[in-house]
Design a protein around this motif. Structure first.
Motif, PDB file in Angstrom:
ATOM      1  N   THR A 117      -3.677  -0.004  -2.895  1.00 52.34           N
ATOM      2  CA  THR A 117      -3.103  -1.172  -2.531  1.00 52.34           C
ATOM      3  C   THR A 117      -3.026  -2.098  -3.688  1.00 52.34           C
ATOM      4  OG1 THR A 117      -4.061  -0.892  -0.481  1.00 52.34           O
ATOM      5  CG2 THR A 117      -3.491  -3.149  -0.896  1.00 52.34           C
ATOM      6  N   ASP A 118      -2.178  -2.845  -3.863  1.00 51.04           N
ATOM      7  CA  ASP A 118      -1.846  -3.916  -4.734  1.00 51.04           C
ATOM      8  C   ASP A 118      -1.729  -3.408  -6.290  1.00 51.04           C
ATOM      9  OD1 ASP A 118      -1.116  -5.946  -3.252  1.00 51.04           O
ATOM     10  OD2 ASP A 118      -3.399  -6.537  -2.987  1.00 51.04           O
ATOM     11  N   ILE A 119      -2.831  -2.613  -6.596  1.00 52.63           N
ATOM     12  CA  ILE A 119      -2.885  -2.294  -8.226  1.00 52.63           C
ATOM     13  C   ILE A 119      -3.111  -0.865  -8.204  1.00 52.63           C
ATOM     14  CG2 ILE A 119      -3.322  -4.775  -9.041  1.00 52.63           C
ATOM     15  CD1 ILE A 119      -6.186  -3.898  -9.032  1.00 52.63           C
ATOM     16  N   GLY A 120      -3.066  -0.446  -9.461  1.00 53.61           N
ATOM     17  CA  GLY A 120      -3.350   0.794 -10.120  1.00 53.61           C
ATOM     18  C   GLY A 120      -2.207   1.978  -9.764  1.00 53.61           C
ATOM     19  N   ASP A 162       3.026   3.023 -11.019  1.00 52.67           N
ATOM     20  CA  ASP A 162       2.220   2.062 -11.037  1.00 52.67           C
ATOM     21  C   ASP A 162       2.556   1.139  -9.762  1.00 52.67           C
ATOM     22  OD1 ASP A 162       1.702  -0.864 -11.769  1.00 52.67           O
ATOM     23  OD2 ASP A 162       0.409   0.042 -13.339  1.00 52.67           O
ATOM     24  N   LEU A 163       1.762   0.829  -9.089  1.00 52.70           N
ATOM     25  CA  LEU A 163       2.111   0.071  -7.830  1.00 52.70           C
ATOM     26  C   LEU A 163       2.487  -1.422  -8.203  1.00 52.70           C
ATOM     27  CD1 LEU A 163       0.301   2.004  -6.454  1.00 52.70           C
ATOM     28  CD2 LEU A 163      -0.382   0.313  -4.892  1.00 52.70           C
ATOM     29  N   ASN A 164       2.228  -1.826  -9.397  1.00 51.23           N
ATOM     30  CA  ASN A 164       2.837  -3.272  -9.554  1.00 51.23           C
ATOM     31  C   ASN A 164       4.318  -3.220  -9.736  1.00 51.23           C
ATOM     32  OD1 ASN A 164       2.294  -5.691 -10.134  1.00 51.23           O
ATOM     33  ND2 ASN A 164       2.018  -5.717 -12.313  1.00 51.23           N
ATOM     34  N   THR A 176       0.899  -1.133  -0.001  1.00 53.77           N
ATOM     35  CA  THR A 176       0.049  -0.138   0.137  1.00 53.77           C
ATOM     36  C   THR A 176       0.895   1.156  -0.137  1.00 53.77           C
ATOM     37  OG1 THR A 176      -1.857  -0.908   1.128  1.00 53.77           O
ATOM     38  CG2 THR A 176      -1.822   1.142   1.276  1.00 53.77           C
ATOM     39  N   ILE A 177       0.487   2.087  -0.689  1.00 54.49           N
ATOM     40  CA  ILE A 177       1.065   3.606  -0.446  1.00 54.49           C
ATOM     41  C   ILE A 177      -0.142   4.728  -0.424  1.00 54.49           C
ATOM     42  CG2 ILE A 177       2.333   5.535  -1.873  1.00 54.49           C
ATOM     43  CD1 ILE A 177       3.639   3.350  -3.676  1.00 54.49           C
ATOM     44  N   THR A 178       0.126   5.519   0.793  1.00 55.71           N
ATOM     45  CA  THR A 178      -0.664   6.379   1.006  1.00 55.71           C
ATOM     46  C   THR A 178       0.013   7.762   1.060  1.00 55.71           C
ATOM     47  OG1 THR A 178      -1.656   4.901   2.661  1.00 55.71           O
ATOM     48  CG2 THR A 178      -2.479   7.367   2.986  1.00 55.71           C
TER      49      THR A 178
END
Length: 189
Positions: free
Chosen positions: A165-168, A181-183, A146-148
């Protein structure tokens, strides 16, 4: 992140301890905090974010710095000395650079959580950065992927700008147009 000692020390004592230590030591409100060595996942995340920020800022006046690099938070309205070592800092005001550290307020800070430092980054540093006026604070949680992103509002308080969280793709408010991109950030290869 844990307290190096349970008693308060002076800035001079901190500098002396620091000089004789290979550990990453931060100085906040008279206490010394010690960071654990980063994990492989932590290093991958930090490296990938640094590359993305660096590419985005190519040709701009802001610079990206990664740990270990000392930031002495400085605001004439706030008493005391606080030295932090963020995982990543983006500095746009070049007037605070010295040979040893940056003295001033970074524009954007990224902290990557480890199991031992969560409350330090989620509470102590969030409030510290908000009070000093760091425009944007990213908290990366590798355990939850997760990134906030917190951004200062008009009342000089942090409000959540984005969370994924996880994707996007996560976006920055301060760096207009910056997305990552979180991936890519959390991939294990």
């Amino acid at each position: 992140m844990y307290r190096y000692r349970n008693e308060s020390v002076s800035m001079e004592e901190y500098l002396q301890i620091r000089e004789n230590s290979d550990s990453l030591l931060e100085y906040i409100d008279g206490f010394i905090y010690m960071s654990p060595s980063p994990s492989t996942k932590h290093q991958r995340i930090s490296s990938r974010l640094q590359i993305k920020f660096g590419n985005f800022l190519e040709g701009e006046s802001c610079e990206v710095f990664s740990a270990p690099y000392d930031i002495e938070l400085k605001d004439d309205k706030i008493e005391g000395t606080r030295i932090v070592i963020p995982d990543i800092s983006i500095i746009c005001d070049k007037s605070g650079f010295t040979d040893a550290r940056y003295v001033g307020i970074p524009s954007l800070v990224v902290e990557i959580l480890s199991p031992s430092n969560q409350s330090h980054d989620l509470i102590t540093k969030l409030n510290l950065y908000m009070n000093y006026g760091v425009k944007e604070y990213w908290i990366v949680n590798p355990m939850l992927n997760t990134i906030t992103v917190y951004a200062l509002n008009d009342e000089k308080m942090y409000e959540q700008h984005d969370i994924k969280t996880d994707i996007g793709e996560i976006s920055s408010k301060f760096l207009n147009g910056f997305r990552v991109d979180l991936n890519y950030i959390f991939s294990s290869s």
